[in-house]
Design a protein around this motif. Sequence first.
Motif, short mmCIF file in Angstrom:
data_model
loop_
_atom_site.label_atom_id
_atom_site.label_comp_id
_atom_site.label_asym_id
_atom_site.label_seq_id
_atom_site.Cartn_x
_atom_site.Cartn_y
_atom_site.Cartn_z
N HIS A 144 1.06 -1.15 -0.02
CA HIS A 144 -0.13 -0.19 -0.05
C HIS A 144 0.86 1.19 0.00
O HIS A 144 1.91 1.26 0.79
N LEU A 145 0.48 2.13 -0.94
CA LEU A 145 1.22 3.58 -0.72
C LEU A 145 0.36 4.48 -0.34
O LEU A 145 -0.61 4.73 -0.68
N VAL A 146 0.90 5.13 0.75
CA VAL A 146 0.08 6.07 1.44
C VAL A 146 0.54 7.15 1.20
O VAL A 146 1.69 7.74 1.23
N ASP A 147 -0.36 8.20 0.98
CA ASP A 147 -0.21 9.61 0.58
C ASP A 147 -0.92 10.68 1.47
O ASP A 147 -2.18 10.41 1.45
N ALA A 148 -0.25 11.59 2.29
CA ALA A 148 -1.05 12.20 3.11
C ALA A 148 -2.12 13.29 2.30
O ALA A 148 -2.92 13.68 2.94
N ASP A 149 -1.70 13.44 1.00
CA ASP A 149 -2.63 14.27 0.29
C ASP A 149 -3.89 13.44 -0.20
O ASP A 149 -4.63 14.04 -1.00
N ASP A 150 -3.99 12.11 0.20
CA ASP A 150 -5.01 11.39 -0.57
C ASP A 150 -5.66 10.56 0.61
O ASP A 150 -5.34 9.50 0.90
N MET A 151 -6.81 11.01 0.94
CA MET A 151 -7.44 10.53 2.05
C MET A 151 -7.97 9.21 1.79
O MET A 151 -7.77 8.40 2.84
N THR A 152 -8.25 8.65 0.73
CA THR A 152 -8.64 7.09 0.59
C THR A 152 -7.26 6.08 0.87
O THR A 152 -7.48 5.19 1.29
N SER A 153 -6.11 6.81 0.49
CA SER A 153 -5.09 6.05 0.73
C SER A 153 -4.77 5.86 2.38
O SER A 153 -4.03 4.82 2.54
N THR A 154 -5.28 6.61 3.06
CA THR A 154 -5.00 6.70 4.63
C THR A 154 -5.96 5.43 5.05
O THR A 154 -6.03 5.39 6.45
N HIS A 155 -6.88 5.12 4.68
CA HIS A 155 -7.86 4.27 4.90
C HIS A 155 -7.74 2.66 4.27
O HIS A 155 -8.35 2.50 3.23
N ILE A 156 -6.93 1.92 4.73
CA ILE A 156 -6.59 0.50 3.97
C ILE A 156 -7.62 -0.31 4.43
O ILE A 156 -7.83 -0.54 5.56
N GLN A 157 -8.12 -0.87 3.29
CA GLN A 157 -9.40 -1.77 3.53
C GLN A 157 -8.67 -3.32 3.45
O GLN A 157 -8.10 -3.60 2.37
N LEU A 158 -8.87 -4.00 4.42
CA LEU A 158 -8.66 -5.24 4.37
C LEU A 158 -9.64 -6.44 4.32
O LEU A 158 -10.60 -6.15 5.28
N ALA A 159 -9.78 -7.28 3.72
CA ALA A 159 -10.75 -7.99 3.40
C ALA A 159 -10.49 -9.75 3.45
O ALA A 159 -9.08 -10.15 3.48
N ASP A 160 -11.47 -10.45 3.59
CA ASP A 160 -11.32 -12.10 3.56
C ASP A 160 -10.55 -12.48 4.57
O ASP A 160 -9.34 -13.46 4.62
N ILE A 161 -10.51 -12.30 5.78
CA ILE A 161 -9.83 -12.39 7.05
C ILE A 161 -10.85 -13.45 7.53
O ILE A 161 -11.90 -13.14 7.95
N PRO A 162 -10.34 -14.49 8.40
CA PRO A 162 -10.93 -15.37 8.90
C PRO A 162 -11.52 -14.93 10.30
O PRO A 162 -10.66 -14.13 10.87
N GLU A 163 -12.78 -15.36 10.48
CA GLU A 163 -13.24 -14.65 11.73
C GLU A 163 -12.37 -15.05 13.00
O GLU A 163 -11.76 -15.89 13.05
N GLY A 164 -12.69 -14.12 13.95
CA GLY A 164 -11.87 -14.42 15.16
C GLY A 164 -11.50 -13.29 15.92
O GLY A 164 -11.41 -12.21 15.35
N GLU A 165 -10.61 -13.46 16.91
CA GLU A 165 -10.13 -12.40 17.62
C GLU A 165 -8.56 -12.32 17.42
O GLU A 165 -8.02 -13.29 17.81
N TYR A 166 -8.25 -11.09 16.93
CA TYR A 166 -6.78 -10.89 16.88
C TYR A 166 -6.12 -10.13 17.90
O TYR A 166 -6.61 -9.10 18.34
N HIS A 167 -4.78 -10.63 18.30
CA HIS A 167 -4.23 -9.47 19.47
C HIS A 167 -3.17 -8.90 18.72
O HIS A 167 -2.61 -8.12 19.82
N LYS A 168 -2.57 -8.93 17.90
CA LYS A 168 -1.35 -8.26 17.21
C LYS A 168 -1.60 -7.90 15.78
O LYS A 168 -2.16 -8.76 15.01
N ILE A 169 -1.00 -7.05 15.56
CA ILE A 169 -0.96 -6.56 14.12
C ILE A 169 0.46 -6.30 13.86
O ILE A 169 1.01 -5.50 14.64
#
Lengths: 344, 257
Positions: free
Chosen positions: B96-121
């Motif tokens: 992902h290329l994040v650009d402070a000038d581009d709002m959409t790039s600061t909201h990274i959408q992640l999908a297809d993640i198995p359900e459950g509780e995650y404690h670390k990123i």
Amino acid sequence: MLNTKRYLLPWVAGIFLLLFSCQREEPPLSGTFKGLEVPKHFPEPVYRFGENTPTEAGFSLGRKLFYEPLLSKDGSISCGSCHHQEAGFSDPGKAFSEGVNGKLGLRNSPAMANLAWFPSFMADGGINHIEVMPIAPLTDSLEMAESLSSILKKLQGHKTYPQLFEAAFGTDSITDQNLLYALAQFMALMVSANSKYDDLLNGKTTFSLPEERGLTLFREKCASCHQEPLLTDFSFRNNGLDLYSEDPGRARITLQESDRGKFKVPSLRNIAFTAPYMHDGRFNTLSEVLDHYGEGIKSTPNLAPELAALTLSETEKQDLLHFLSTLTDYKYITDTNFSNPQKN
Amino acid sequence: MKIFKTLGLLALCTSMLFITSCEKEDDNGEPNPTVQKGTFTLKLDHLFDGNAFALNQAYTNGSGESLEFTKVRYYLTNIKLEKMDGTVWAEPESYHLVDADDMTSTHIQLADIPEGEYHKISYMVGVDSTRNVSGAQQGALSPANDMFWSWNSGYIFFKLEGNSPQAPDGDFRYHVGGFAGANNAIALHNHSMHDQMLKINPNASPQVHIEVDIKKAFDGMHTISVAAMPKVHMPGMMAVHLSHNFHGAFVLDHVHD
């Protein structure tokens, strides 16, 4: 329902084929396209193409792009402007080549051949992969001075390129990856392995006495760096041109002063046609080059140790010149598959 | 018989489509249609000294230098989540290329993640060494994005550019990259979410908020002054120092459901 489809399919396919054949302005390649054929006396290539499987359409597109002045900022020069086939894809007679607006580059335009075997590119080895190699000359302000995004716009708006990319990569939406893939296909398939020297290695010819003496001398005094059969070991060496090299050479990349004035050992293929010589094109003839190795080496701290005690007599230089002339690959420098398609 | 088979297959495929993409299941080797998938958003909040950050605004760093940014861009890659049992989910093609000038790039959408509780990123700011040596890339890693050094192959992991009256030429330009040996400027980030676990399920769209305080790039492990060092444009010690500082700029603020 099914029957109608069966009828329609060949028609649709036929119309597509017709469209492509009508728009084809490229002359076909001579011979059957076989991808990269490794000469039997060569080692395995470095570049394995990965997802960029070479095809006739991809290679032809790469060739067209190589000779395409649209890739430069003002449409004045192409890759071929500084890499002439008849000169082993170097820029004959020019120490430094002219970029857009007549600006001069900083180093001598190198000959091109057997690039699929190159582990790094440029005299300082700063570029690590054949696919990203063209980005430097395309975008350098002293060379073609264009941005990748602007090149993509120009190609996308062109009357034939979208179809040529479609034929090569299955999509007419032109990306920089596909642009670089096509150029890499062309460059990687530029194989020079048909010189008299190659024929000798393959037992297809014999050398004259001076050529043979030259080869013996070469193996004794030069081949530790100009390793056979590619005639380079791709290492970076200081060959004693200056006591202090203004051009940092490899040090530009490593920032190590011990790499100052070190440049990639060039291949000697087609050397009789690639004058002038050295990273700054300071020598106009091979005799001058041999005079340098014979008696002109400066003992700079970074000097390649192999060169410290090198001597060459006048007769040895003559014999070496005979050998060096066997490195010309006439098939390579006249092969229409590598020529500007607009001129064929 | 054939029609039953076809219908059955059709039903199977349709249900698979609803549950998840067929492709992903193949990747994991063992298809398990009962695992539900969910999404989340990784939200990057840019700050300067704790306050909302924007380009073309005047700020002051710890050296008392006045800074006005014209460009803040960085690669955020290799996003991974970990469950308490050690199960790791890694986003495929995670660049992902994040650009402070581009709002959409600061909201990274992640999908297809198995359900459950995650404690670390975890993620990288930078580009892994493999992609630095693998030739022409596409998408976020496309060289046309102007985050690639043409003459010294490799990605520019982050760019901080702007104007400052204290800089010798009136501007500062930090292009930071380098993936090999002592010049390695890849920053690995690990945040634990024990306070509030990231709960992935098909009916939720949680957010993970990361605060990125740009001031830290100047005032961290090393003090970076635009007067003393206005330009960095290749791998080396200066780039590594900036990467150390920028590493400290990323802080997990909160997770919300």
